[in-house]
Design an enzyme around this catalytic site. Structure first.
Site, PDB file in Angstrom:
ATOM      1  N   HIS A 129       0.157   9.253   4.886  1.00  0.00           N
ATOM      2  CA  HIS A 129       1.587   9.270   6.185  1.00  0.00           C
ATOM      3  C   HIS A 129       1.727  11.018   5.532  1.00  0.00           C
ATOM      4  O   HIS A 129       1.691  12.182   5.518  1.00  0.00           O
ATOM      5  CB  HIS A 129       3.143   9.133   5.814  1.00  0.00           C
ATOM      6  CG  HIS A 129       2.773   7.712   5.663  1.00  0.00           C
ATOM      7  ND1 HIS A 129       3.516   7.019   5.162  1.00  0.00           N
ATOM      8  CD2 HIS A 129       2.254   7.212   6.171  1.00  0.00           C
ATOM      9  CE1 HIS A 129       3.675   5.846   5.379  1.00  0.00           C
ATOM     10  NE2 HIS A 129       3.281   5.723   6.489  1.00  0.00           N
ATOM     11  N   GLU A 179       3.756  13.476   4.359  1.00  0.00           N
ATOM     12  CA  GLU A 179       4.319  13.550   2.927  1.00  0.00           C
ATOM     13  C   GLU A 179       3.072  14.898   1.927  1.00  0.00           C
ATOM     14  O   GLU A 179       2.373  14.166   1.502  1.00  0.00           O
ATOM     15  CB  GLU A 179       3.940  12.586   2.683  1.00  0.00           C
ATOM     16  CG  GLU A 179       5.132  11.330   3.464  1.00  0.00           C
ATOM     17  CD  GLU A 179       4.746  10.039   3.360  1.00  0.00           C
ATOM     18  OE1 GLU A 179       3.757   9.443   2.093  1.00  0.00           O
ATOM     19  OE2 GLU A 179       5.612   8.992   3.643  1.00  0.00           O
ATOM     20  N   HIS A 181       2.530   8.338  -1.703  1.00  0.00           N
ATOM     21  CA  HIS A 181       3.106   8.680  -1.132  1.00  0.00           C
ATOM     22  C   HIS A 181       5.063   9.185  -1.147  1.00  0.00           C
ATOM     23  O   HIS A 181       4.894   9.681  -2.146  1.00  0.00           O
ATOM     24  CB  HIS A 181       3.979   7.724  -0.111  1.00  0.00           C
ATOM     25  CG  HIS A 181       3.096   6.344   0.440  1.00  0.00           C
ATOM     26  ND1 HIS A 181       3.387   6.034   1.948  1.00  0.00           N
ATOM     27  CD2 HIS A 181       2.235   5.792   0.115  1.00  0.00           C
ATOM     28  CE1 HIS A 181       2.176   5.158   2.362  1.00  0.00           C
ATOM     29  NE2 HIS A 181       1.388   4.753   1.328  1.00  0.00           N
ATOM     30  N   GLU A 196       5.305   6.168  -5.486  1.00  0.00           N
ATOM     31  CA  GLU A 196       5.926   7.347  -4.044  1.00  0.00           C
ATOM     32  C   GLU A 196       6.343   8.386  -4.887  1.00  0.00           C
ATOM     33  O   GLU A 196       7.450   8.022  -5.388  1.00  0.00           O
ATOM     34  CB  GLU A 196       7.568   6.434  -3.374  1.00  0.00           C
ATOM     35  CG  GLU A 196       7.018   5.646  -2.235  1.00  0.00           C
ATOM     36  CD  GLU A 196       7.290   5.872  -1.023  1.00  0.00           C
ATOM     37  OE1 GLU A 196       7.305   6.797  -0.891  1.00  0.00           O
ATOM     38  OE2 GLU A 196       6.513   4.916  -0.261  1.00  0.00           O
TER      39      GLU A 196
HETATM   40  O1  0X9 Z   1       6.710   2.712   4.391  1.00  0.00           O
HETATM   41  C1  0X9 Z   1       5.437   2.868   4.100  1.00  0.00           C
HETATM   42  O2  0X9 Z   1       4.250   2.679   4.486  1.00  0.00           O
HETATM   43  C2  0X9 Z   1       5.989   3.496   2.558  1.00  0.00           C
HETATM   44  N1  0X9 Z   1       7.301   4.034   2.198  1.00  0.00           N
HETATM   45  S1  0X9 Z   1       7.187   4.959   2.992  1.00  0.00           S
HETATM   46  O3  0X9 Z   1       8.654   5.749   2.862  1.00  0.00           O
HETATM   47  N2  0X9 Z   1       6.376   6.800   2.236  1.00  0.00           N
HETATM   48  O4  0X9 Z   1       6.578   5.499   4.193  1.00  0.00           O
HETATM   49  C3  0X9 Z   1       5.651   2.317   1.454  1.00  0.00           C
HETATM   50  C4  0X9 Z   1       4.703   1.153   1.642  1.00  0.00           C
HETATM   51  C5  0X9 Z   1       5.011  -0.169   1.122  1.00  0.00           C
HETATM   52  N3  0X9 Z   1       3.504  -0.330   0.322  1.00  0.00           N
HETATM   53  C6  0X9 Z   1       2.657  -0.358   0.802  1.00  0.00           C
HETATM   54  N4  0X9 Z   1       2.990  -1.677   2.657  1.00  0.00           N
HETATM   55  N5  0X9 Z   1       1.739  -0.932   1.864  1.00  0.00           N
HETATM   56 ZN    ZN Z   2       4.634   7.457   3.065  1.00  0.00          ZN
END
Ligand code: 0X9
Ligand code: ZN
Length: 418
Positions: free
Chosen positions: A180, A183, A305, A381
């Site tokens: 992302h 981040e 993340h 995270e």
């Molecule tokens: O939404 C996401 O992709 C992640 N949170 S963020 O706020 N950094 O965007 C969480 C990722 C959870 N894991 C997967 N979906 N693999």
């Molecule tokens: Zn993320």
């Protein structure tokens, strides 16, 4: 009244259309960050409605609360909708541009004097990796994990110190950061961790380095990261051009595992969770997945993340547990305890995203676990406030990450994973 509403909506659409073509750094002047509380379904409906009206650069719905970033021209209509839905909204940040401005003036740097008191764009990160590979030719090499839409490479560093028995195939550890774009703390802590592995005198850290064949990728979405650094701080996706006038897909919704089933949208203009036109539509995820699949002996896959301050285990779109869930939780607890010793910071989890965050399909971690059967798979995270983290404190999270990884592999060894 109807005409007024129509005019307001068309002018908002006009604004959001022009906003998607960014020639200079988007200031976010007058944007307000709201926290909404109340009925979870109403919050989801509110976010959906705002998303249909205009590009919403940030939203995050978790149960009975939702955060959302609202442009000045949308404030009136947003507050009206909040009232009609019987929700409560508080302004958390009155003018988001102040955060952007402070980052722009204070914390970004260009040039060869790479450090961990500033954020660097992709070229400088890649230069750092190149320099490290040259200064440690016996134990490191540059590796290309894949390609990007704009023609960049996904560049990483392999660290594999020579072992006495040359035929030894060490277990492989893969580190994914920056999927992302916004981040920023994740590429920064990942290069910090590389530096720790290569320069620390701590025998635990050097032992950690020597035990594994590391494949470390600080920024797996470099087009998006560059765009976030130079045009739009809140950019999250890739930069591919879809059939409409909108750009990018969420690279953590584009992997071929339960694609688009939960927590993803088929709207290419969604700022956050557009899953792409098909699984692996994005060249970044497609090529990176091929690279990961080609690794023999992959023991662990760790994705970084920000900024929910939690540790996630697979799967992200189901409350069902993997067969080694209990081990992953035990290993994760030790990891978090090691991290806590550094700054006293408590992380949520370890748990599945479906249990402590939200359901989200098509993420890298789930694909790796499901398709490759990799035993140790986590998503960390890290910390921050709406993706902001002061550059002068990168080392604080860098040290935390180093300890969390030490704890992770200590407990994995205790449980006989290697
Ligand atoms: O939404 C996401 O992709 C992640 N949170 S963020 O706020 N950094 O965007 C969480 C990722 C959870 N894991 C997967 N979906 N693999
Ligand atoms: Zn993320």
């Amino acid at each position: 009244m109807f005409l007024l509403h129509f005019l307001l909506v068309t002018s908002v659409l006009q604004l959001s259309y022009t906003a998607s073509i960014q020639d200079e750094y988007k200031t976010y002047k007058g944007y307000k960050l709201y926290r909404v509380v109340g009925d979870s379904q109403e919050i989801l409906k509110l976010i959906k409605m705002m998303n249909q009206l205009a590009e919403i650069p940030f939203y995050d719905a978790r149960g009975a609360r939702g955060d959302i970033l609202i442009a000045p021209e949308l404030v009136q209509i947003f507050e009206e909708r909040v009232r009609l839905a019987n929700l409560q909204a508080n302004v958390e940040i009155g003018d988001y541009s102040e955060i952007i401005r402070s980052e722009k003036t204070g914390s970004r740097r260009k040039g060869s004097d790479f450090s961990w008191t500033a954020y660097y764009d992709v070229d400088d990160i890649y230069k750092y990796l190149q320099n490290v590979s040259k200064s440690h030719p016996d134990s490191t090499e540059l590796v290309v994990g894949g390609q990007t839409y704009e023609g960049r490479q996904i560049l990483g560093l392999r660290i594999n110190t020579p072992s006495e028995n040359k035929s030894d195939n060490k277990p492989v550890v893969f580190i994914e950061s920056g999927i992302h774009a916004r981040e920023w703390i994740t590429p920064a802590t990942t290069t910090y961790f590389i530096n720790e592995l290569l320069t620390s005198n701590n025998p635990d850290v050097t032992a950690l380095r020597d035990q594994f064949d590391w494949h470390i990728f600080p920024t797996v979405n470099p087009d998006g990261y560059h765009y976030s650094m130079t045009r739009d701080r809140m950019w999250r996706k890739t930069r591919s051009k879809s059939s409409t006038y909108c750009y990018g897909a969420d690279p953590n919704r584009n992997w071929d595992h339960n694609w688009l089933q939960h927590g993803a949208t088929n709207n290419p203009c969604d700022y956050q969770t557009y899953g792409g036109s098909k699984p692996f539509s994005e060249v970044e995820t497609r090529t990176l997945s091929e690279y990961i699949a080609s690794l023999e002996n992959l023991l662990a896959y760790v994705a970084f993340h920000s900024d929910a301050q939690i540790l996630l285990v697979p799967y992200s779109d189901s409350v069902e547990h993997t067969d080694n869930y209990d081990d992953l939780v035990q290993i994760g607890k030790t990891s978090l305890e090691y991290g806590r010793q550094v700054n006293g910071e408590e992380y949520g989890g370890p748990a599945t995203a479906a249990e402590i965050l939200y359901k989200a399909s098509g993420g890298s971690m789930d694909w790796v676990r499901e398709k490759l059967g990799t035993p140790i798979v986590y998503t960390y995270e890290l910390r921050g406030s709406y993706f902001h983290w002061p550059a002068e404190k990168i080392n604080e999270q860098g040290d935390e990450v180093t300890q969390m990884l030490l704890g992770l592999f200590k407990e994995a060894k205790n449980l006989g994973y290697y």
